[in-house]
Design an enzyme around this catalytic site. Sequence first.
Site, PDB file in Angstrom:
ATOM      1  N   GLY A   1       0.789  -1.220   0.000  1.00 61.93           N
ATOM      2  CA  GLY A   1       0.000   0.000   0.000  1.00 61.93           C
ATOM      3  C   GLY A   1       0.820   1.268   0.000  1.00 61.93           C
TER       4      GLY A   1
ATOM      5  CD  GLU B   1       4.527 -18.798 -15.292  1.00 61.03           C
ATOM      6  OE1 GLU B   1       4.282 -20.014 -15.182  1.00 61.03           O
ATOM      7  OE2 GLU B   1       5.607 -18.280 -14.966  1.00 61.03           O
TER       8      GLU B   1
END
Length: 407
Positions: free
Chosen positions: A238, A265
């Site tokens: 955050g 991926e």
Amino acid sequence: MAELLNLEKKLAEYKCDTNKAIRLKLVRFVEDLEDETMSFSPLYSHQVFGDEESVFGYKDLEIQLYYSTCSLTTFFNIKYSSKVVEKYDNVEVDNVESKMLEFIPAGYCINLDEFIVQLEKDASFRPFGFLIHSYTVYDEKEGLELNYEIYKTDISCPGFREYHERLQTFLIWFIETASFIDVDDDKWQFFLVFEKYLEDGSPRFATVGYMTVYNFYAYPDKMRPRIGQMLVLPPFQGEGHGAQLLETVQKFYTRDPAVLDITAEEPSEDFVKLRDFILAKLCQDLQAFAPEKLKKGFSAEMIEEARRTWKINKHHSRRVYEILRLRVTNMSDPAQSSEYRLDVKRRLAIPFKKNKKEATRLSRLMPEDWLAQQAEMSVSQEQEYLEETYQSTVEQYRRILERLARV
């Protein structure tokens, strides 16, 4: 029935939720060991303790897994108020230690005195590889600027293999489908984020997060780096470190003429949002994405400039176009709003068009009344799906634009 309920109650007393029982901690100072506010819990524990994420045989179970914040030297300990010694009504007691040790690399500490000695050795710890980016984050609570650095390395760097073995254990607790990589494959590259701080006038480097990238070959003479894993440790989440890391890696590979484009991926939903933000930030000043050109629609010029400048492929440049076009679209104007909605929905409808081609191929085998019913259902389902997906996509784009406005 009463006996069965009584048995279930007794068994429940010895069943523990492993997501709550595991207590993780990043330790800088000795006094942190007694500070419970610094502990954090995993999001997942199914890879260690099974799909139910629980163990049987203990009351008040606490699995302590502490890491020195720099070198990630590990302390492992198990506490409980009581334990079932043998089978309990033919229910086996789980061996918590053996399950945990399948994932904790050798060299961990089993008592706090040993861990404290190792903690003091963090003073000599230095990041692996070479520095590629530094930045600051303002800490409102402390009222000061904190310094961070990003390093690139590979498995050949002395000491990094052992450090990485400790670092990657966080993956199983915070990424649902995480798996350990084969570090002996020299195509893996590693990007590490550290907080640089002073203790007794000397620099220290606290581990913040990391990313792995695999360099795939792209015919005939190019390379296609693919992001495999990315994690910012919970105490640092955050604060914008994920964005700093992803943008740094994007820019790092952009400078390499051998790189074709950069992919990821099986990206999570959160990663896709982060990537959208970073790529939109990078492309917003490109000439091909100027407001007057965005209003004319997605173009080959956008594809080419995004690929040439930032190594972004066609799929990602299309998403960037949609985000930036939303910014220059007056959604209160019915004509502009309708044009934008149809443009986005044309992309969202592509999977349906592919499915319809397959359905047409098989239609000769089905009765006409059945086909008519299926066609009516599929049209209705497609419209519903497109509208729901469009609305959620636009809402996601709006949040990205709000974040861009704060940069």
